[in-house]
Design a protein around this motif. Structure first.
Motif, mmCIF file in Angstrom:
data_model
loop_
_atom_site.group_PDB
_atom_site.id
_atom_site.type_symbol
_atom_site.label_atom_id
_atom_site.label_comp_id
_atom_site.label_asym_id
_atom_site.label_seq_id
_atom_site.Cartn_x
_atom_site.Cartn_y
_atom_site.Cartn_z
ATOM 1 N N ARG A 106 -7.763 66.106 -2.289
ATOM 2 C CA ARG A 106 -6.625 65.623 -1.504
ATOM 3 C C ARG A 106 -5.358 65.513 -2.350
ATOM 4 N NH1 ARG A 106 -8.018 63.751 3.526
ATOM 5 N NH2 ARG A 106 -10.226 63.283 3.783
ATOM 6 N N GLY A 107 -5.498 65.568 -3.660
ATOM 7 C CA GLY A 107 -4.331 65.462 -4.527
ATOM 8 C C GLY A 107 -3.657 64.108 -4.427
ATOM 9 N N LYS A 108 -4.454 63.066 -4.301
ATOM 10 C CA LYS A 108 -3.906 61.704 -4.223
ATOM 11 C C LYS A 108 -4.493 60.869 -5.353
ATOM 12 C CE LYS A 108 -3.389 61.651 0.811
ATOM 13 N NZ LYS A 108 -1.950 61.494 0.991
ATOM 14 N N VAL A 109 -3.800 59.783 -5.684
ATOM 15 C CA VAL A 109 -4.349 58.843 -6.668
ATOM 16 C C VAL A 109 -4.806 57.598 -5.919
ATOM 17 C CG1 VAL A 109 -2.912 59.700 -8.528
ATOM 18 C CG2 VAL A 109 -2.092 57.776 -7.166
ATOM 19 N N PRO A 110 -5.836 56.908 -6.427
ATOM 20 C CA PRO A 110 -6.506 57.120 -7.707
ATOM 21 C C PRO A 110 -7.747 57.995 -7.588
ATOM 22 C CG PRO A 110 -7.299 55.086 -6.727
ATOM 23 C CD PRO A 110 -6.319 55.676 -5.746
ATOM 24 N N THR A 111 -8.189 58.474 -8.765
ATOM 25 C CA THR A 111 -9.498 59.107 -8.903
ATOM 26 C C THR A 111 -10.166 58.488 -10.118
ATOM 27 O OG1 THR A 111 -8.636 61.186 -8.015
ATOM 28 C CG2 THR A 111 -10.704 61.307 -9.235
ATOM 29 N N ASP A 121 2.001 66.382 -11.035
ATOM 30 C CA ASP A 121 0.739 66.270 -11.784
ATOM 31 C C ASP A 121 -0.461 66.193 -10.847
ATOM 32 O OD1 ASP A 121 2.024 66.187 -14.182
ATOM 33 O OD2 ASP A 121 1.806 64.014 -14.500
ATOM 34 N N HIS A 122 -0.256 65.493 -9.703
ATOM 35 C CA HIS A 122 -1.375 65.263 -8.790
ATOM 36 C C HIS A 122 -1.725 66.487 -7.951
ATOM 37 C CE1 HIS A 122 2.309 64.557 -6.701
ATOM 38 N NE2 HIS A 122 1.749 64.227 -5.564
ATOM 39 N N LYS A 123 -0.935 67.553 -8.075
ATOM 40 C CA LYS A 123 -1.250 68.782 -7.334
ATOM 41 C C LYS A 123 -1.660 69.908 -8.292
ATOM 42 C CE LYS A 123 0.025 66.579 -3.617
ATOM 43 N NZ LYS A 123 -0.931 65.932 -2.757
ATOM 44 N N SER A 124 -1.879 69.560 -9.553
ATOM 45 C CA SER A 124 -2.306 70.585 -10.513
ATOM 46 C C SER A 124 -3.732 71.007 -10.169
ATOM 47 C CB SER A 124 -2.257 70.030 -11.938
ATOM 48 O OG SER A 124 -3.295 69.082 -12.111
ATOM 49 N N TYR A 134 -13.064 59.376 -5.521
ATOM 50 C CA TYR A 134 -11.710 58.998 -5.096
ATOM 51 C C TYR A 134 -11.809 58.132 -3.856
ATOM 52 C CZ TYR A 134 -12.344 63.292 -2.323
ATOM 53 O OH TYR A 134 -12.834 64.262 -1.498
ATOM 54 N N GLU A 135 -10.692 57.566 -3.454
ATOM 55 C CA GLU A 135 -10.522 56.528 -2.424
ATOM 56 C C GLU A 135 -10.724 55.158 -3.086
ATOM 57 O OE1 GLU A 135 -9.381 56.518 0.834
ATOM 58 O OE2 GLU A 135 -8.930 58.615 0.442
ATOM 59 N N SER A 136 -9.644 54.377 -3.087
ATOM 60 C CA SER A 136 -9.637 53.126 -3.853
ATOM 61 C C SER A 136 -10.758 52.159 -3.456
ATOM 62 C CB SER A 136 -8.272 52.444 -3.726
ATOM 63 O OG SER A 136 -7.954 52.189 -2.369
ATOM 64 N N LEU A 137 -11.016 52.013 -2.161
ATOM 65 C CA LEU A 137 -12.034 51.036 -1.755
ATOM 66 C C LEU A 137 -13.430 51.502 -2.176
ATOM 67 C CD1 LEU A 137 -10.700 50.099 1.805
ATOM 68 C CD2 LEU A 137 -10.513 48.742 -0.296
ATOM 69 N N MET A 159 7.684 55.383 -7.590
ATOM 70 C CA MET A 159 6.937 54.346 -6.889
ATOM 71 C C MET A 159 5.568 54.151 -7.547
ATOM 72 S SD MET A 159 5.777 54.375 -2.908
ATOM 73 C CE MET A 159 4.040 54.644 -3.188
ATOM 74 N N ALA A 160 5.114 52.919 -7.599
ATOM 75 C CA ALA A 160 3.787 52.655 -8.149
ATOM 76 C C ALA A 160 2.759 52.853 -7.036
ATOM 77 C CB ALA A 160 3.724 51.224 -8.652
ATOM 78 N N SER A 161 1.563 53.283 -7.383
ATOM 79 C CA SER A 161 0.538 53.447 -6.349
ATOM 80 C C SER A 161 -0.220 52.138 -6.156
ATOM 81 C CB SER A 161 -0.447 54.549 -6.730
ATOM 82 O OG SER A 161 -1.582 54.434 -5.873
ATOM 83 N N PRO A 162 -0.113 51.542 -4.961
ATOM 84 C CA PRO A 162 -0.873 50.315 -4.719
ATOM 85 C C PRO A 162 -2.373 50.568 -4.788
ATOM 86 C CG PRO A 162 0.087 51.134 -2.666
ATOM 87 C CD PRO A 162 0.633 51.985 -3.779
ATOM 88 N N PHE A 163 -2.764 51.819 -4.489
ATOM 89 C CA PHE A 163 -4.197 52.138 -4.463
ATOM 90 C C PHE A 163 -4.767 52.227 -5.882
ATOM 91 C CE2 PHE A 163 -2.084 53.950 -0.714
ATOM 92 C CZ PHE A 163 -2.647 53.129 0.240
ATOM 93 N N ALA A 164 -3.994 52.817 -6.792
ATOM 94 C CA ALA A 164 -4.437 52.868 -8.193
ATOM 95 C C ALA A 164 -4.432 51.456 -8.786
ATOM 96 C CB ALA A 164 -3.508 53.782 -8.989
ATOM 97 N N TRP A 165 -3.461 50.656 -8.368
ATOM 98 C CA TRP A 165 -3.358 49.284 -8.874
ATOM 99 C C TRP A 165 -4.619 48.485 -8.519
ATOM 100 C CZ3 TRP A 165 1.927 46.288 -8.183
ATOM 101 C CH2 TRP A 165 1.963 45.227 -9.099
ATOM 102 N N ARG A 166 -5.144 48.715 -7.318
ATOM 103 C CA ARG A 166 -6.385 48.034 -6.897
ATOM 104 C C ARG A 166 -7.508 48.294 -7.899
ATOM 105 N NH1 ARG A 166 -7.018 50.006 -0.604
ATOM 106 N NH2 ARG A 166 -5.720 48.394 0.352
ATOM 107 N N VAL A 167 -7.639 49.559 -8.273
ATOM 108 C CA VAL A 167 -8.749 49.941 -9.160
ATOM 109 C C VAL A 167 -8.568 49.307 -10.535
ATOM 110 C CG1 VAL A 167 -9.831 51.909 -10.306
ATOM 111 C CG2 VAL A 167 -9.212 52.064 -7.891
#
Ligand SMILES: N[C@@H](CCC(=O)N[C@@H](CS)C(=O)NCC(=O)O)C(=O)O
Length: 211
Positions: free
Chosen positions: A43-48, A31-34, A57-60, A1-9
Motif C-alpha cells: 500500500r506504500g503507507k507507514v508504518p511497517t 520514500d514510501h513509494k520506492s 503493516y497496519e498500526s493496530l 506531517m507526522a504519521s499518527p499511525f507510526a507514532w502509535r507503534v
C-alpha cells in the motif's frame, strides 16, 4: 506531517521497553513509494514493522502483534471486560474522531478541502462532541480503560496531537473551530496528554520535525 499511525507503534514499543530502530521515510522524496518499501508494504503507507523476516503493516495489527510477543505490560487488557472496552474505544477513535480529524488534517496540511468551510465546520462539531465525551470519560480516571495506559490511549493520543497541531496553524484560525486552547475546554484531556507525555521514552517518539 507526522504519521499518527507510526507514532502509535513507537509509543507501544516504548511502553513495553522493547529496543527498536526507526526509519524515517520522507514523503517529499517518495520514500514510501520506492520499490524496496512497496515490497514490504504494497500500500506504500507507514508504518511497517520488520521483525527479523516477519513483516507487518497496519498500526493496530502491529500493536496486537507486539502485545502478543511482549506481553508485559499488557496493552489490550488484563480481563475480558477490559479487552472489550479497549477495542470499543479504538473503534470509536477510528470511526468518529479519526474520520472528522482527518478532514481537518488533510485540509490544513495538504490544502485539500479548505474551499469547503461548511464541511470543516461540520467536522469540527463532530470533533468537539467526541472530545467532550473523552473529557468526561477522563474526569475520574487517569487512562481511558483500566488503571494503566492501554492500546485505547495509544491509538488516540497521536490523533489528538495532530488535530491540535492542525488547529493551531494559521490556516485554521479563521475557521474558528473551537478546539483550542485544549486546557480550557477539555481540562481532563489536557491532563491525560501530560500523563502520556510522562511515559518513559516518550521523547523518542516525538516527531523530529515538530521539535
Ligand atoms: N490504516 C493504516 C493507515 C496508514 C496511513 O494512512 N499512513 C499514512 C501516513 S499518516 C501514509 O503512509 N500515507 C501515504 C500514502 O497514502 O501515500 C494504519 O493504521 O497503519
Amino acid at each position: 506531517m507526522a504519521s499518527p499511525f507510526a507514532w502509535r507503534v513507537m509509543l507501544t514499543l516504548e511502553v513495553k521497553g522493547v529496543p527498536y530502530e526507526s526509519k524515517l521515510l520522507e514523503f517529499s522524496k517518495e520514500d514510501h513509494k520506492s520499490s524496496g518499501y512497496l515490497r514490504l508494504n504494497p500500500r506504500g503507507k507507514v508504518p511497517t514493522l520488520k521483525d527479523g523476516e516477519f513483516v507487518l503493516y497496519e498500526s493496530l495489527a502491529i500493536m496486537a502483534y507486539l502485545d502478543r510477543k511482549y506481553p508485559d505490560p499488557p496493552i489490550f487488557g488484563k480481563t475480558p471486560q477490559e479487552t472489550g472496552q479497549i477495542w470499543r474505544s479504538i473503534s470509536e477513535t477510528e470511526s468518529y474522531l479519526g474520520l472528522a480529524g482527518n478532514k481537518l488534517i488533510t485540509a490544513i496540511f495538504f490544502g485539500k478541502g479548505l474551499e469547503k468551510p461548511d464541511e470543516l465546520q461540520a467536522a469540527a462539531a463532530t470533533m468537539r462532541e467526541e472530545l467532550s465525551r473523552l473529557d468526561t470519560a477522563l474526569a475520574h480516571s487517569d487512562w481511558l480503560v483500566g488503571s494503566q495506559v492501554s492500546a485505547a490511549d495509544i491509538a488516540l493520543f497521536p490523533l489528538i496531537q495532530l488535530i491540535l497541531r492542525a488547529a493551531s496553524k494559521d490556516a485554521a484560525k479563521s475557521l474558528n473551530l473551537g478546539l483550542l486552547p485544549l486546557g480550557q475546554s477539555y481540562p481532563n484531556i489536557a491532563a491525560w496528554v501530560r500523563r502520556v507525555e510522562a511515559i518513559p521514552g516518550y521523547e523518542k517518539t516525538y516527531p523530529p520535525h515538530w521539535k
